[in-house]
Design a protein around this motif. Structure first.
Motif, short mmCIF file in Angstrom:
data_model
loop_
_atom_site.label_atom_id
_atom_site.label_comp_id
_atom_site.label_asym_id
_atom_site.label_seq_id
_atom_site.Cartn_x
_atom_site.Cartn_y
_atom_site.Cartn_z
N LEU A 295 -3.58 -5.59 3.73
CA LEU A 295 -3.31 -5.70 4.82
C LEU A 295 -2.64 -4.71 4.95
O LEU A 295 -1.57 -3.84 6.21
CB LEU A 295 -3.44 -6.38 6.15
N GLU A 296 -1.33 -5.18 4.46
CA GLU A 296 -0.06 -4.75 4.58
C GLU A 296 0.11 -2.96 4.25
O GLU A 296 1.14 -2.31 4.67
CB GLU A 296 1.33 -5.18 3.39
N ARG A 298 -2.45 -1.19 4.65
CA ARG A 298 -3.92 -0.31 5.69
C ARG A 298 -2.11 -0.02 7.19
O ARG A 298 -2.48 1.18 7.56
CB ARG A 298 -4.46 -0.90 5.61
N ASN A 299 -1.29 -1.03 7.31
CA ASN A 299 -0.85 -0.56 8.33
C ASN A 299 0.54 -0.21 7.72
O ASN A 299 0.80 0.96 9.00
CB ASN A 299 -0.03 -2.34 8.37
N LEU A 300 0.52 0.67 7.14
CA LEU A 300 1.97 1.48 6.55
C LEU A 300 0.78 3.47 6.42
O LEU A 300 1.61 4.36 6.43
CB LEU A 300 2.11 0.99 4.83
N GLY A 302 -2.38 3.63 6.65
CA GLY A 302 -3.76 4.23 7.31
C GLY A 302 -5.01 3.82 6.65
O GLY A 302 -5.89 4.02 7.41
#
Length: 818
Positions: A295-296, A298-300, A302
């Motif tokens: 998740l981290e 993908r948040n940074l 994309g």
């Protein structure tokens, strides 16, 4: 008593750990040390480290030999093997810098307040006492094969093969039978004469029978009590380390094996218990950590990250010392972009990270061992653990790491599938960004770096998803052509049986390294300071053989990690103990002995195919029954420039082409050592000889100190007594040039059984040994000088001469400049 003895070895262990920590701090400082330009100063630094590591090795070997606690022994053994490997590395460095196999460190010994005896290489007892069950079974099998087959020389074979006539055979049988009957008749007559001298015994009375029974009981009870007292005394002396080696093996090894069996059972039970109780919780925690990482990322970026392969460590490389905030801080400072990478910047930081990773690994392992030793064992009171049983909590702590590794493999498989499902559900098509770069000029294969923005912080590479994958080259797809197994359908026992019958596999003689006597060379440093190259003493030879032969063969860990020595050549005149050293190596390490001497293989396995089969048999069995020693007596014959007429029949150059090829097949994991013994190497092809034997050890005739020690020990060993009438100093002086072999033959001629009985009335004198010595030809100074000149033509000798010439030119240039 037990408490004080245990505390003694704990203190010795702690002292060794403290000294080892100091050495590691000096060798691995926080900031790199500037290289020294002065060769002599650098050699002094390395020599100081070598002597200090050697003292640590002696302490740890003593601790490991006396401690029976299974977990302590494992920790000490791990450190002991590391220290042995470091000693061999430093020895190799000293040889490279001084360009000589023998070193004289009187100044170092003086600074450290040590004696020459402290430089002796202690042979670890566990080389023999901890041989695995398979090795013991193989040794028993070899002994059973060797027992029914006596050693027969080639000359004896020819004599026995010659047939005799029927009449001669009948005559020999008749002579033997008549002699047997005569001996039997003489024995019967002697027995009858003794019986006739004995008076007839009267019938015993009841009172006499009672007294006889009491007397028998008295003697029997006394015998039983004396036997018990002797067993208790031997056990106490063994515990104190004051008995012989054979007794130690009987009384000490047995309780150690009992402790080891209990420890292995406990490890299995505790591992199963931990896996059953804590396994599910460990797996759930790992999955939560990996999902958070998904998740981290993908948040940074994309996109979801790429999951590391098992070959690179799997998810274990994602979580290291640095946390997420440190990685973000480094990333913001470096301002590295995924699609615009400065590869020069990357290369420099990659080299820096690789060095940091190596140093960090060493320091981490050192801290872990030191923490275990200091926090657990130094502060622990073992007054209640009289039997020295294992510690359950320490086993749990160690097995948790192994269980986590096993569980992580299964968790990684599940999370890879989960990541693929997430990509299909969220991104529809997985996205990857590849960047190709060559890391360094040494590594020619291109690398693929799977780049995502925030993990690409090069000095924190072990923390997150930056990892390298080498592309498989064309050579990786094709399997390397291995050695063809010519005896795949045969058992090891049948191979050994054949080799014993052919005389290729032999039983080593029962000699120890301590039996190779010799004194320290006290003039070595003085002679070198005056630019005179001293001849080594027999004690120096003994140390070299222990370093190059015994330590690597005795421990598989040391053999794999230390500098690899495949072949050693022992050069020296007849009688200096070259063959004895070969057998001593086999005895100290429990190695199997193979004989490929030219005279031994003459007429065996003829033809090219037969030679290939012989080498295949030797090296195959040597690997299966390692450690192994392949002895080549008369190694110079294989490299003759011109074969003498009297030796053409034995084909001494049979192995010249094929043996070096087989030598290349020996790997780090193969504890196989080739030892050649050479008497007259002057008329050989020195280039081919030194190409095969990487280590050439020159063994000279014994000096004065060694001869004195030899005379004293050998005379006492053969039953002689050293008195004031025996002038050992004069005997040592007049025996200059004679080898230990000459001394042994002279002593055997003088000290007979009759002479031993007459020693009380007529003590031994030095003049008695002069006549037997005069029958032998000594090693003259000219022969020794010829060997020194030959040794100067070896690769190491040429380097030393070249370095001396450069040093002389430099001094002349400085003198002209002044």
């Amino acid at each position: 008593n037990f408490k004080s003895i245990s505390a003694t070895y704990n203190e010795l262990w702690a002292e060794a750990q403290v000294e080892l920590s100091r050495l590691l701090v000096e060798e691995l400082p926080e900031e790199p040390i500037l290289p020294q330009k002065d060769r002599a100063a650098f050699f002094q630094t390395v020599a100081m480290l070598y002597v200090r590591y050697l003292q640590v090795f002696r302490q740890l070997e003593k601790v490991y030999d006396q401690v029976v606690h299974p977990q302590k022994r494992r920790l000490v053994l791990h450190t002991l093997e590391g220290v042995m490997g470091r000693i061999l590395e430093l020895k190799n460095e000293m040889v490279d810098k001084e360009l000589c196999e023998y070193h004289y460190m009187d100044d170092v010994l003086h600074d450290l307040k040590l004696t020459p005896a402290d430089l002796e290489i202690a042979i670890p007892h566990y080389f023999l006492s901890e041989r695995s069950k398979d090795n013991r079974e193989r040794t028993t099998m070899l002994r059973n094969i060797l027992l029914p087959i006596p050693a027969i020389d080639t000359k004896d074979k020819k004599k026995k093969s010659s047939s005799i006539g029927v009449d001669e055979a009948i005559r020999i049988i008749q002579v033997a039978e008549r002699a047997r009957q005569g001996r039997l008749r003489a024995a019967l007559n002697e027995a009858s004469r003794r019986l006739s001298k004995i008076p007839m015994a009267e019938e015993p009375k009841p009172s006499d029978m009672d007294r006889a029974a009491v007397r028998i009981q008295k003697f029997w009870r006394g015998y039983v009590e004396r036997k018990k007292a002797k067993a208790v005394r031997i056990e106490d002396m063994t515990f104190l380390g004051m008995v012989s080696k054979i007794t130690v093996c009987y009384f000490i090894v047995y309780p150690f094996l009992e402790h080891e069996d209990d420890y292995q059972k406990a490890v299995t039970e505790i591992a199963n218990h931990l896996l059953e109780v804590e396994g599910q919780d460990i797996a759930n925690n790992m999955k939560e950590q990996i999902r958070q990482w998904f998740l981290e990322c993908r948040n940074l970026t994309g996109v979801f990250p790429d999951f590391p392969d098992d070959d690179e460590g799997g998810s274990a490389i994602l979580f290291a010392e640095k946390d997420y905030e440190e990685v973000r801080h480094n990333f913001s400072q470096k301002k590295i972009c995924t699609h615009d990478v400065n590869w020069l910047f990357f290369r420099s930081y990659w080299q820096k990270w690789r060095h940091w990773k190596m140093m960090a690994k060493i320091k981490k392992e050192r801290k872990r061992r030191k923490k275990t030793q200091k926090n657990f064992w130094e502060t622990r009171t073992e007054s209640r653990n009289f039997n020295q049983r294992h510690e359950v909590e320490l086993i749990k702590e160690e097995k948790r790491v192994d269980i986590e590794s096993e569980i992580r493999v299964k968790v990684d498989e599940q999370m890879r599938q989960e990541l693929a499902d997430w990509r299909l559900a969220v991104e529809k098509t997985p996205a990857k960004v590849y960047a190709k770069v060559s890391i360094s000029s040494k590594d020619r294969s291109p690398c693929v770096i799977l780049c995502h923005t925030w993990p690409l912080c090069l000095d924190s590479a072990p923390t997150v998803s930056l990892y390298l994958q080498k592309k498989a080259g064309k050579g990786d797809k094709k399997k390397k052509k291995g050695e063809k197994d010519l005896t795949a359908d045969r058992t090891l026992e049948s191979l050994c049986q054949e080799m014993v019958e052919e005389g290729l596999l032999k039983q080593a003689s029962s000699v120890q390294m301590q039996d190779y006597l010799g004194d320290f060379n006290y003039l070595g440093t003085t002679l070198r300071q005056n630019d005179i190259e001293p001849m080594p003493s027999l004690a120096d030879v003994r140390q070299l053989i222990s370093l190059y032969g015994i330590l690597p063969l005795g421990s598989h860990v040391v053999h794999e990690k230390a500098p690899l020595t495949k072949a050693i050549l022992l050069v020296g005149p007849a009688g200096v103990g070259k063959k004895m050293l070969v057998h001593a190596i086999c005895q100290e390490t429990g190695a199997t002995l193979f004989d490929l001497s030219p005279f031994n293989i003459a007429g065996k396995y003829p033809g090219k195919s037969g030679l290939a089969m012989m080498l295949h048999l030797v090296f195959k069995v040597a690997r299966l029954m390692q450690p192994s020693v392949i002895w080549i007596g008369g190694a110079e014959k294989m490299f003759y420039k011109k074969v003498p007429k009297e030796e053409r029949a034995i084909e001494p150059k049979r192995l010249k082409k094929d043996l070096p090829k087989s030598l290349k097949l020996i790997k780090e994991e193969d504890r196989v050592l080739i030892i050649g013994t050479c008497r007259d190497p002057i008329n050989t092809d020195i280039k081919s000889l030194c190409k095969m034997y990487t280590k050439v050890i020159l063994i000279p005739r014994p000096d004065y100190g060694s001869r004195y020690v030899l005379w004293k020990h050998l005379i006492e060993k053969h039953g002689g007594k050293i008195t004031s009438a025996l002038d050992l100093s004069s005997l040592t002086k007049i025996s200059d040039g004679y080898t230990p072999g000459h001394m042994i033959q002279a002593i055997q001629q003088v000290i007979t059984k009759r002479r031993i009985l007459l020693q009380e009335k007529r003590p031994l004198t030095a003049i008695e040994f002069v006549a037997p010595l005069a029958k032998f030809s000594p090693v003259f100074q000219e022969e020794e000088e010829a060997l020194k000149k030959w040794y100067a033509k070896t690769p190491l000798g040429k380097k030393r001469i070249k370095a001396a010439a450069e040093r002389e030119e430099k001094l002349q240039a400085q003198a002209k400049g002044k």
